[in-house]
Motif scaffolding. Structure first.
Motif, PDB file in Angstrom:
ATOM      1  N   GLU A 135       0.950  -1.161  -0.020  1.00 34.92           N
ATOM      2  CA  GLU A 135       0.032   0.071   0.136  1.00 34.92           C
ATOM      3  C   GLU A 135       0.916   1.341  -0.086  1.00 34.92           C
ATOM      4  OE1 GLU A 135      -3.164   0.228  -0.191  1.00 34.92           O
ATOM      5  OE2 GLU A 135      -3.860  -1.889   0.076  1.00 34.92           O
ATOM      6  N   PRO A 136       1.110   1.676  -1.390  1.00 34.13           N
ATOM      7  CA  PRO A 136       1.997   2.830  -1.240  1.00 34.13           C
ATOM      8  C   PRO A 136       1.654   4.025  -0.538  1.00 34.13           C
ATOM      9  CG  PRO A 136       1.496   1.867  -3.466  1.00 34.13           C
ATOM     10  CD  PRO A 136       0.716   1.302  -2.492  1.00 34.13           C
ATOM     11  N   GLU A 137       0.336   4.241  -0.187  1.00 35.81           N
ATOM     12  CA  GLU A 137       0.055   5.670   0.374  1.00 35.81           C
ATOM     13  C   GLU A 137      -0.194   5.274   1.945  1.00 35.81           C
ATOM     14  OE1 GLU A 137       0.120   8.078  -1.304  1.00 35.81           O
ATOM     15  OE2 GLU A 137       0.590   7.112  -3.256  1.00 35.81           O
ATOM     16  N   VAL A 138      -0.003   4.311   2.314  1.00 37.22           N
ATOM     17  CA  VAL A 138      -0.358   3.917   3.729  1.00 37.22           C
ATOM     18  C   VAL A 138       1.073   4.139   4.675  1.00 37.22           C
ATOM     19  CG1 VAL A 138      -1.018   2.065   5.423  1.00 37.22           C
ATOM     20  CG2 VAL A 138      -2.371   2.407   3.429  1.00 37.22           C
ATOM     21  N   ARG A 139       0.825   4.662   5.494  1.00 35.92           N
ATOM     22  CA  ARG A 139       1.990   4.898   6.669  1.00 35.92           C
ATOM     23  C   ARG A 139       1.801   3.916   7.981  1.00 35.92           C
ATOM     24  NH1 ARG A 139       3.402   6.233   2.355  1.00 35.92           N
ATOM     25  NH2 ARG A 139       4.031   8.100   1.573  1.00 35.92           N
ATOM     26  N   GLY A 140       2.902   3.802   8.301  1.00 38.50           N
ATOM     27  CA  GLY A 140       2.833   3.052   9.745  1.00 38.50           C
ATOM     28  C   GLY A 140       4.385   2.598  10.229  1.00 38.50           C
ATOM     29  N   LEU A 141       4.350   2.043  11.570  1.00 37.87           N
ATOM     30  CA  LEU A 141       5.491   1.860  12.294  1.00 37.87           C
ATOM     31  C   LEU A 141       5.888   0.280  11.691  1.00 37.87           C
ATOM     32  CD1 LEU A 141       5.320   3.519  15.872  1.00 37.87           C
ATOM     33  CD2 LEU A 141       6.557   4.360  13.471  1.00 37.87           C
ATOM     34  N   ALA A 142       4.825  -0.519  11.641  1.00 39.23           N
ATOM     35  CA  ALA A 142       5.114  -1.697  11.307  1.00 39.23           C
ATOM     36  C   ALA A 142       3.791  -2.464  10.972  1.00 39.23           C
ATOM     37  CB  ALA A 142       5.330  -2.644  12.729  1.00 39.23           C
ATOM     38  N   VAL A 239      -5.954   3.345  -2.117  1.00 43.35           N
ATOM     39  CA  VAL A 239      -5.960   2.182  -1.535  1.00 43.35           C
ATOM     40  C   VAL A 239      -6.123   0.912  -2.524  1.00 43.35           C
ATOM     41  CG1 VAL A 239      -7.025   0.685   0.209  1.00 43.35           C
ATOM     42  CG2 VAL A 239      -7.036   3.278   0.458  1.00 43.35           C
ATOM     43  N   ARG A 240      -5.291   0.106  -2.419  1.00 42.88           N
ATOM     44  CA  ARG A 240      -5.272  -1.267  -3.288  1.00 42.88           C
ATOM     45  C   ARG A 240      -5.968  -2.248  -2.901  1.00 42.88           C
ATOM     46  NH1 ARG A 240       1.353  -2.094  -4.787  1.00 42.88           N
ATOM     47  NH2 ARG A 240       1.441  -0.279  -6.287  1.00 42.88           N
ATOM     48  N   GLY A 241      -6.146  -2.586  -1.574  1.00 41.55           N
ATOM     49  CA  GLY A 241      -6.812  -3.568  -1.013  1.00 41.55           C
ATOM     50  C   GLY A 241      -7.452  -3.307   0.328  1.00 41.55           C
ATOM     51  N   LEU A 242      -7.130  -3.883   1.504  1.00 46.50           N
ATOM     52  CA  LEU A 242      -7.732  -3.861   2.706  1.00 46.50           C
ATOM     53  C   LEU A 242      -6.636  -3.409   3.652  1.00 46.50           C
ATOM     54  CD1 LEU A 242      -9.758  -7.281   2.896  1.00 46.50           C
ATOM     55  CD2 LEU A 242     -10.381  -5.198   1.661  1.00 46.50           C
ATOM     56  N   LEU A 254     -13.292  -3.381  15.252  1.00 44.55           N
ATOM     57  CA  LEU A 254     -12.297  -3.456  14.615  1.00 44.55           C
ATOM     58  C   LEU A 254     -11.662  -2.125  14.365  1.00 44.55           C
ATOM     59  CD1 LEU A 254     -12.498  -6.376  12.084  1.00 44.55           C
ATOM     60  CD2 LEU A 254     -11.356  -6.496  14.595  1.00 44.55           C
ATOM     61  N   GLY A 255     -12.098  -1.261  14.564  1.00 46.85           N
ATOM     62  CA  GLY A 255     -11.817   0.367  14.390  1.00 46.85           C
ATOM     63  C   GLY A 255     -12.165   0.568  12.808  1.00 46.85           C
ATOM     64  N   VAL A 256     -11.686   1.930  12.688  1.00 44.71           N
ATOM     65  CA  VAL A 256     -12.035   2.699  11.326  1.00 44.71           C
ATOM     66  C   VAL A 256     -10.871   1.829  10.317  1.00 44.71           C
ATOM     67  CG1 VAL A 256     -12.030   4.432   9.601  1.00 44.71           C
ATOM     68  CG2 VAL A 256     -13.134   4.527  12.034  1.00 44.71           C
ATOM     69  N   HIS A 257     -11.576   1.268   9.305  1.00 49.29           N
ATOM     70  CA  HIS A 257     -10.488   0.456   8.300  1.00 49.29           C
ATOM     71  C   HIS A 257     -10.837   0.897   6.862  1.00 49.29           C
ATOM     72  CE1 HIS A 257     -13.461  -2.553   9.691  1.00 49.29           C
ATOM     73  NE2 HIS A 257     -13.697  -2.700   8.345  1.00 49.29           N
ATOM     74  N   LEU A 258      -9.826   0.496   6.105  1.00 48.68           N
ATOM     75  CA  LEU A 258     -10.139   0.787   4.552  1.00 48.68           C
ATOM     76  C   LEU A 258     -10.606  -0.626   3.792  1.00 48.68           C
ATOM     77  CD1 LEU A 258      -7.174   3.159   4.925  1.00 48.68           C
ATOM     78  CD2 LEU A 258      -9.401   3.972   4.100  1.00 48.68           C
ATOM     79  N   THR A 259     -11.500  -0.544   3.113  1.00 46.43           N
ATOM     80  CA  THR A 259     -11.938  -2.089   2.210  1.00 46.43           C
ATOM     81  C   THR A 259     -12.192  -1.626   0.874  1.00 46.43           C
ATOM     82  OG1 THR A 259     -12.883  -2.656   4.527  1.00 46.43           O
ATOM     83  CG2 THR A 259     -13.388  -3.951   2.375  1.00 46.43           C
ATOM     84  N   GLY A 265     -14.831   0.131  -5.622  1.00 43.46           N
ATOM     85  CA  GLY A 265     -14.872   1.514  -4.430  1.00 43.46           C
ATOM     86  C   GLY A 265     -14.243   0.939  -3.272  1.00 43.46           C
ATOM     87  N   VAL A 266     -14.045   2.009  -2.508  1.00 44.64           N
ATOM     88  CA  VAL A 266     -13.157   1.795  -1.166  1.00 44.64           C
ATOM     89  C   VAL A 266     -13.918   2.409   0.045  1.00 44.64           C
ATOM     90  CG1 VAL A 266     -11.308   2.282   0.269  1.00 44.64           C
ATOM     91  CG2 VAL A 266     -11.090   1.851  -2.150  1.00 44.64           C
ATOM     92  N   HIS A 267     -14.518   1.438   0.761  1.00 42.63           N
ATOM     93  CA  HIS A 267     -15.317   1.737   2.035  1.00 42.63           C
ATOM     94  C   HIS A 267     -14.324   2.215   3.219  1.00 42.63           C
ATOM     95  CE1 HIS A 267     -19.412   1.350   1.397  1.00 42.63           C
ATOM     96  NE2 HIS A 267     -19.819   0.455   2.700  1.00 42.63           N
ATOM     97  N   VAL A 268     -14.826   3.281   3.933  1.00 33.94           N
ATOM     98  CA  VAL A 268     -13.987   3.745   5.062  1.00 33.94           C
ATOM     99  C   VAL A 268     -14.833   3.710   6.259  1.00 33.94           C
ATOM    100  CG1 VAL A 268     -12.777   5.699   5.834  1.00 33.94           C
ATOM    101  CG2 VAL A 268     -12.728   5.268   3.507  1.00 33.94           C
TER     102      VAL A 268
END
Length: 420
Positions: A135-142, A239-242, A254-259, A265-268
């Motif tokens: 996911e090129p646009e997603v950021r995280g520590l791990a 977003v490419r996937g989940l 599970l908290g707000v996620h991207l699907t 389309g992408v559900h948020v």
């Protein structure tokens, strides 16, 4: 004495969501010739939890090893993919990322790795650079990548189950009375229709506790409805996937996620806020009797006292698109408020015990001639095929025991079945 012909069916299933239809499907395959009727109060199947979710085929990584959720989700994910492929239903095994954005989340992320492996799920651990490979646009520590997660169209699955079940599926039939006697069960609907059956299955979802009480059983829980509010992403190319956050183990959401869905389309979302009605899909839907029933249940107040900080945050995100956007930006920094377009909400039927415990696992209870499915939130759609088989097994075992007791004859009162 009532003969088998006195009954309209062998098993009556209340509820035409994916669990009720999977139960009908399993019954007619495990015991060909079993007469099954499904009563659904809406004009068609899958109008509530089944048709109002993000369409994810869950892997089972979150669930306690050995629990029904873990066993049924792992098994059900593979079976759902096979079912969709067999019947030509849109689906894809995409995999998903669970991303830690704060250092305090890293221990929980590592615990998920261990849990996934205990459940037999392939898990790959990722560093910050590797997140970008997926996911090129997603950021995280791990992050961790879970390869068996997928997506499908659950409403299409439910429609196919309804056609494939070899059952009498009757829509627009809301149950208002149940009369359970030694000879069997009779159910009356709002339209005045009476259906007599040898056994009853309660898969009424948001109304399962009410149906249990109609049958004369104390479910020892109440359904407390939580609304999950969604947005559609105006720039789905981000977003490419989940993509999921690391969940809070203190709360069964599970908290707000991207699907990314099967339609591209992408559900948020979703968040999780109290609904003011069992089918309260927005703040304007208020049903005083249902709200009073929720507020009179001691467990509701104990939830509020225990989780008020979490709940306040969810309410804030419900009432403020800016706050909701902030939660999304932790995973996807490029998102703006203008990128989020309101989408249909869903309502989760959450079973709550008297002491305020949020029931975490599937909850199936048996009573004479009856099986009640009293808690079947996510991943119930994923796990619906094995859940259906389990419920069918219990019903068929009860009918077999009855036949053995009565020497193969179905007995009743001299006057036969009574109307409720």
């Amino acid at each position: 004495m009532a003969s088998v012909r006195s009954f309209d069916c062998d098993v009556l299933v209340i509820g035409g969501g994916i669990v009720g239809l999977s139960t009908a499907y399993a019954l007619t395959r495990a015991a060909p010739g079993t007469r099954v009727t499904v009563l659904e109060k809406e004009a068609g199947p899958a109008r509530h939890q089944t048709g109002r979710n993000s369409g994810v085929i869950h892997s089972g990584i979150y669930y306690r090893p050995g629990s029904l959720k873990a066993r049924f989700a792992v098994r059900g994910a593979a079976e759902m993919v096979k079912f969709c492929a067999e019947y030509g239903i849109d689906h894809e095994v995409t995999g998903k990322l669970i991303v830690a954005t704060g250092r305090d989340e890293l221990p929980r992320l590592h615990a998920l790795v261990q849990r996934g492996r205990e459940n037999g799920i392939p898990v790959r651990e990722l560093g910050p650079a590797q997140i970008g490979e997926y996911e090129p646009e997603v950021r995280g520590l791990a992050a961790i990548h879970v390869g068996t997660t997928g997506i499908c169209d659950y409403r299409a699955v439910a429609d196919r189950l309804a056609r494939a079940a070899d059952a009498d599926v009757r829509c627009g039939e809301e149950v208002e009375a149940i009369d359970r006697r030694p000879w069997g069960v009779a159910v009356r609907t709002v339209s005045g229709t009476v259906v007599r059956a040898r056994a009853l299955v309660n898969c009424a979802g948001l109304h399962c506790d009410r149906v249990a009480r109609l049958a004369g059983d104390d479910p020892q829980m109440r359904i407390v409805p939580f609304r999950g509010e969604y947005y559609d992403l105006a720039r789905p190319e981000l977003v490419r996937g989940l993509v999921y956050p690391v969940p809070d183990p203190a709360f069964p959401f599970l908290g707000v996620h991207l699907t990314r869905g099967v339609d591209g389309g992408v559900h948020v979302g979703p968040n999780a806020v109290p609904a003011l009605a069992r089918e309260g899909y927005d703040w304007s839907v208020v049903r005083p009797a249902e709200l009073a029933a929720t507020l009179s249940w001691p467990g509701s107040w104990r939830i509020a006292r225990r989780h008020w900080r979490y709940g306040a945050g969810e309410l804030h995100r419900s009432l403020s698109r800016r706050a909701f956007t902030g939660a999304v930006r932790r995973l996807l920094p490029q998102v703006t408020e203008e990128d989020l377009r309101p989408a249909p909400a869903g309502v989760r039927a959450q079973a709550v015990l008297r002491d305020g415990t949020l029931v975490d696992d599937f909850l199936i209870r048996e009573a004479p001639r009856t099986v009640h499915v009293l808690n079947a939130p996510s991943p119930a759609a994923t796990a619906s095929l094995p859940i259906g088989r389990e419920v069918a097994r219990r019903v068929l075992a009860a009918l077999a025991a009855e036949s053995e007791t009565w020497g193969g004859a179905v007995r009743g009162t001299a006057a036969g079945p009574r109307r409720p």
